[in-house]
Scaffold this motif. Sequence first.
Motif, PDB file in Angstrom:
ATOM      1  N   VAL A 108      -4.063  38.706  82.869  1.00  0.00           N
ATOM      2  CA  VAL A 108      -4.376  37.335  82.479  1.00  0.00           C
ATOM      3  C   VAL A 108      -4.976  37.337  81.078  1.00  0.00           C
ATOM      4  O   VAL A 108      -5.508  38.359  80.608  1.00  0.00           O
ATOM      5  N   THR A 109      -4.863  36.176  80.391  1.00  0.00           N
ATOM      6  CA  THR A 109      -5.571  35.981  79.128  1.00  0.00           C
ATOM      7  C   THR A 109      -6.415  34.725  79.255  1.00  0.00           C
ATOM      8  O   THR A 109      -5.992  33.726  79.857  1.00  0.00           O
ATOM      9  N   LEU A 110      -7.640  34.790  78.721  1.00  0.00           N
ATOM     10  CA  LEU A 110      -8.582  33.680  78.756  1.00  0.00           C
ATOM     11  C   LEU A 110      -8.985  33.351  77.315  1.00  0.00           C
ATOM     12  O   LEU A 110      -9.147  34.250  76.473  1.00  0.00           O
ATOM     13  N   ASP A 111      -9.177  32.040  77.076  1.00  0.00           N
ATOM     14  CA  ASP A 111      -9.683  31.689  75.756  1.00  0.00           C
ATOM     15  C   ASP A 111     -11.209  31.816  75.745  1.00  0.00           C
ATOM     16  O   ASP A 111     -11.817  32.234  76.738  1.00  0.00           O
ATOM     17  N   LEU A 112     -11.834  31.451  74.649  1.00  0.00           N
ATOM     18  CA  LEU A 112     -13.280  31.658  74.527  1.00  0.00           C
ATOM     19  C   LEU A 112     -14.079  30.751  75.440  1.00  0.00           C
ATOM     20  O   LEU A 112     -15.280  30.964  75.636  1.00  0.00           O
ATOM     21  N   LYS A 113     -13.436  29.718  76.010  1.00  0.00           N
ATOM     22  CA  LYS A 113     -14.120  28.857  76.982  1.00  0.00           C
ATOM     23  C   LYS A 113     -13.957  29.368  78.410  1.00  0.00           C
ATOM     24  O   LYS A 113     -14.467  28.761  79.343  1.00  0.00           O
ATOM     25  N   GLY A 114     -13.238  30.468  78.575  1.00  0.00           N
ATOM     26  CA  GLY A 114     -12.991  31.004  79.904  1.00  0.00           C
ATOM     27  C   GLY A 114     -11.829  30.347  80.609  1.00  0.00           C
ATOM     28  O   GLY A 114     -11.623  30.588  81.808  1.00  0.00           O
ATOM     29  N   ASP A 115     -11.045  29.507  79.910  1.00  0.00           N
ATOM     30  CA  ASP A 115      -9.901  28.839  80.535  1.00  0.00           C
ATOM     31  C   ASP A 115      -8.725  29.810  80.616  1.00  0.00           C
ATOM     32  O   ASP A 115      -8.448  30.568  79.682  1.00  0.00           O
ATOM     33  N   LEU A 116      -8.021  29.760  81.738  1.00  0.00           N
ATOM     34  CA  LEU A 116      -6.864  30.619  81.969  1.00  0.00           C
ATOM     35  C   LEU A 116      -5.678  30.109  81.167  1.00  0.00           C
ATOM     36  O   LEU A 116      -5.272  28.957  81.297  1.00  0.00           O
ATOM     37  N   LEU A 117      -5.121  30.977  80.298  1.00  0.00           N
ATOM     38  CA  LEU A 117      -3.981  30.592  79.470  1.00  0.00           C
ATOM     39  C   LEU A 117      -2.692  31.237  79.949  1.00  0.00           C
ATOM     40  O   LEU A 117      -1.722  30.560  80.275  1.00  0.00           O
ATOM     41  N   CYS A 118      -2.669  32.556  80.002  1.00  0.00           N
ATOM     42  CA  CYS A 118      -1.456  33.274  80.405  1.00  0.00           C
ATOM     43  C   CYS A 118      -1.782  34.118  81.627  1.00  0.00           C
ATOM     44  O   CYS A 118      -2.895  34.625  81.771  1.00  0.00           O
ATOM     45  N   ASN A 119      -0.798  34.282  82.524  1.00  0.00           N
ATOM     46  CA  ASN A 119      -1.007  35.103  83.708  1.00  0.00           C
ATOM     47  C   ASN A 119       0.310  35.664  84.174  1.00  0.00           C
ATOM     48  O   ASN A 119       1.373  35.149  83.844  1.00  0.00           O
ATOM     49  N   SER A 120       0.208  36.731  84.971  1.00  0.00           N
ATOM     50  CA  SER A 120       1.406  37.406  85.464  1.00  0.00           C
ATOM     51  C   SER A 120       1.836  36.902  86.815  1.00  0.00           C
ATOM     52  O   SER A 120       2.763  37.435  87.399  1.00  0.00           O
ATOM     53  N   ASP A 121       1.174  35.877  87.351  1.00  0.00           N
ATOM     54  CA  ASP A 121       1.516  35.367  88.678  1.00  0.00           C
ATOM     55  C   ASP A 121       1.615  33.855  88.607  1.00  0.00           C
ATOM     56  O   ASP A 121       0.676  33.181  88.186  1.00  0.00           O
ATOM     57  N   VAL A 122       2.767  33.337  89.007  1.00  0.00           N
ATOM     58  CA  VAL A 122       2.983  31.892  88.900  1.00  0.00           C
ATOM     59  C   VAL A 122       2.070  31.114  89.836  1.00  0.00           C
ATOM     60  O   VAL A 122       1.817  29.931  89.632  1.00  0.00           O
ATOM     61  N   ALA A 123       1.567  31.764  90.895  1.00  0.00           N
ATOM     62  CA  ALA A 123       0.746  31.054  91.871  1.00  0.00           C
ATOM     63  C   ALA A 123      -0.737  31.285  91.664  1.00  0.00           C
ATOM     64  O   ALA A 123      -1.535  31.010  92.532  1.00  0.00           O
ATOM     65  N   SER A 124      -1.151  31.842  90.522  1.00  0.00           N
ATOM     66  CA  SER A 124      -2.563  32.109  90.301  1.00  0.00           C
ATOM     67  C   SER A 124      -3.337  30.802  90.117  1.00  0.00           C
ATOM     68  O   SER A 124      -2.776  29.747  89.860  1.00  0.00           O
ATOM     69  N   ALA A 125      -4.679  30.919  90.225  1.00  0.00           N
ATOM     70  CA  ALA A 125      -5.530  29.744  90.120  1.00  0.00           C
ATOM     71  C   ALA A 125      -5.566  29.218  88.680  1.00  0.00           C
ATOM     72  O   ALA A 125      -5.216  29.903  87.725  1.00  0.00           O
ATOM     73  N   THR A 126      -5.985  27.972  88.555  1.00  0.00           N
ATOM     74  CA  THR A 126      -6.164  27.367  87.234  1.00  0.00           C
ATOM     75  C   THR A 126      -7.635  27.029  87.048  1.00  0.00           C
ATOM     76  O   THR A 126      -8.413  27.026  87.998  1.00  0.00           O
ATOM     77  N   GLY A 127      -8.012  26.710  85.832  1.00  0.00           N
ATOM     78  CA  GLY A 127      -9.388  26.319  85.568  1.00  0.00           C
ATOM     79  C   GLY A 127     -10.095  27.336  84.699  1.00  0.00           C
ATOM     80  O   GLY A 127      -9.483  28.177  84.051  1.00  0.00           O
ATOM     81  N   THR A 128     -11.419  27.264  84.716  1.00  0.00           N
ATOM     82  CA  THR A 128     -12.215  28.121  83.846  1.00  0.00           C
ATOM     83  C   THR A 128     -12.837  29.249  84.644  1.00  0.00           C
ATOM     84  O   THR A 128     -13.183  29.087  85.813  1.00  0.00           O
ATOM     85  N   PHE A 129     -12.969  30.420  84.003  1.00  0.00           N
ATOM     86  CA  PHE A 129     -13.585  31.594  84.620  1.00  0.00           C
ATOM     87  C   PHE A 129     -14.651  32.138  83.683  1.00  0.00           C
ATOM     88  O   PHE A 129     -14.746  33.331  83.410  1.00  0.00           O
ATOM     89  N   LEU A 130     -15.452  31.185  83.181  1.00  0.00           N
ATOM     90  CA  LEU A 130     -16.482  31.530  82.213  1.00  0.00           C
ATOM     91  C   LEU A 130     -17.568  32.416  82.815  1.00  0.00           C
ATOM     92  O   LEU A 130     -18.277  33.111  82.093  1.00  0.00           O
ATOM     93  N   ASN A 131     -17.726  32.394  84.139  1.00  0.00           N
ATOM     94  CA  ASN A 131     -18.815  33.137  84.785  1.00  0.00           C
ATOM     95  C   ASN A 131     -18.486  34.597  85.041  1.00  0.00           C
ATOM     96  O   ASN A 131     -19.301  35.325  85.604  1.00  0.00           O
ATOM     97  N   ARG A 132     -17.332  35.096  84.655  1.00  0.00           N
ATOM     98  CA  ARG A 132     -16.957  36.481  84.929  1.00  0.00           C
ATOM     99  C   ARG A 132     -17.746  37.432  84.009  1.00  0.00           C
ATOM    100  O   ARG A 132     -17.830  37.223  82.800  1.00  0.00           O
ATOM    101  N   HIS A 133     -18.310  38.503  84.620  1.00  0.00           N
ATOM    102  CA  HIS A 133     -19.077  39.472  83.844  1.00  0.00           C
ATOM    103  C   HIS A 133     -18.197  40.175  82.819  1.00  0.00           C
ATOM    104  O   HIS A 133     -18.618  40.416  81.682  1.00  0.00           O
TER     105      HIS A 133
END
Length: 680
Positions: free
Chosen positions: A98-123
């Motif tokens: 996956v690729t995330l922007d600086l806001k933690g938003d999901l941009l690119c992923n290898s799975d079409v069924a992956s979640a959407t939204g922000t993942f800013l809380n990931r360590h």
Amino acid sequence: MTLTRRLILLALISVLPAIVIWTYTEVSLRRAREAEISDLVLRQARLAGSEVERVFDGIHSLLIAVDEAPIVRQLEPEACSPYLRALQQKVPHLLAFVTLDLKGDLLCNSDVASATGTFLNRHYFHDAIATKQFVIGQFMPDFPEGGVVSHPVLPFALPIVSEDGQVVGVLATALDLNWLDQNLKERALPPGGSMAIADSGGTIIAREPMHDAYVGKPISSGFFVHVERNDGTGTIETTTQDGIKRIVGYARVEGTPQALYIAVGLPWKDAFESINQAARRGFLLIGAALVLALSLSALTSHAFITKPFETITDAVHAWRRGNYQARINPRGSPAELRILAEGFNDLMDDVAARQKALQASEEQARLALEAGRMGTWWYDHTTGQGGLSAQAATLLGLPAEKISITIPEFRGIVHPDDSERVLERMRTAVTTDGSYEDEYRIRTPAGETRWLNAKGRVFFDQQSRPITFVGVFYEVTDRKRAESQQKLLLGELNHRVKNTLATVQSIASQTLRSSPDLSNFKDAFEGRLMALSKTHDLLTRSSWREAGLRDIVEQELAPFRKTSDERVVVDGPPVTLSPRYAINFGLVLHELVTNAVKYGALSSPSGLLEVRWTVSEETPGQRLLRLHWQERDGPPVGSPKRHGFGSRLIRRSIEGEMAGTMSLAYPESGIVYDFVIPLA
């Protein structure tokens, strides 16, 4: 000097050198073995650490290569998602990219069924941006940003740097911890050993044996403190989380922002088995030396031992010949022999009186030892009284202190349907050879029904009259329930086989009736049987309790679509089907897919197929499944002049077997089916 002191002195003088040599050898062997085992587990821990570093270096290199790709740096979902998807297929041990922007938003992923939204809380996201370098994350039970659900992973991240040197996002991947565990076990785990890998937070990410039971759990806090105190490398003797005492070697794998820890252990018992065997041999040798020393003491101390004992043996021989008045005169003997003579005289007074009681006691003890943890019981024919052990009373549901029981009381405890047979078998044992064995039910005072297995024997006097009836019993309720469950399962299996054979017979008959020749019959019949077989496979995985609708759809479409095939769209919430619904849906979907491949959208490279479904609750407690099948951009379609067996099979399965409704349309763009089915 007393006789005891003389014997001890002689034995110690002869055996003392052997004891000293044995003790020195034992201590030396154990120290050498401890050093050998410590070196072995430490080398294995370092080897496992090298394997982990090699895996992590490979992931690091892969992320660098991916990060250099222009389509990844530009953070364009339409361009980089297919690229990441194709990359993930080539490295199956990395479950997602996956690729995330600086806001933690999901941009690119290898799975079409992956979640959407922000993942800013990931360590790992914060660490990658803060350190601006490759980051090894901490244990995660799943990786929803990459579509990985309920599967333990270890995340890795690398900052995405633009052409002007600015961090514009984060590239992350998830390592399959099951793969990591298997890979390390095959390469680094010593025979009989254990291995655990913990992340920087002290959470176990791989563990052998029993990987699934310990992954995701915290490592022992005491062990973690010991590792930190010793700079992350060394050995320790400890009891691991599975309760086994082990010698553990540990090593630290350096990473960013913190290190990982690897521990490899060998069971203490296995490690020192050879030493223990040598110790036992040494102990036997010392025992033999002691026996030899005592023998030599006896030969060299004839004057101190033989004559005093002649007086004792003469009295014993007289007592054995029937002279029960014989006694030992201890005058003139050493103090120890006087004590022995007085004790022997007292013993001869008691032996005759206790001989008869001893015989019955020995028989009871023998039966109890054979039965293990069983209840013992007895019945005295001369007094008409019965007795119970504490364990027997507990098995009957009575207080443990109840040690007596009468025949009417026992009959009241036995199940009414078994009581006459039980008493008759006991009477038969008394009137025949005395052997007794039975299984019967009882009802405890609390109302519980139990099964008991009873064994016993009747003892007779010289006139063949019964004296005592002694026996044991133990509970076999669990075995009886298991036998009953087995019969039920065999009946269920027989019922399902009959239903399956009836279904196959119906498919064969209808297919033959609608097939113009044998070749068409063979293809159609085999296809429908394979659809039935695949559905059976799905049901078998859940012990014939249920099957998922999506699994059935994906299974039928799998032979006719490629990975990430955008011509086929499958969408809908999770739906669990009963065995009967699953079998019928499997047949229906097989017919629809077959028609689409032969005549419909899947027969043309430009054709599109959509399979969508929803679940709604029209009335309280009644859910409806609505499934929409639409084909587009395939060959032109029109209303058929006749309906074959496949069409009749679809309608009969939907409207007959599942009590649903169906509608069928033939627009020029492609055929459309709509099914509405009530779910139980």
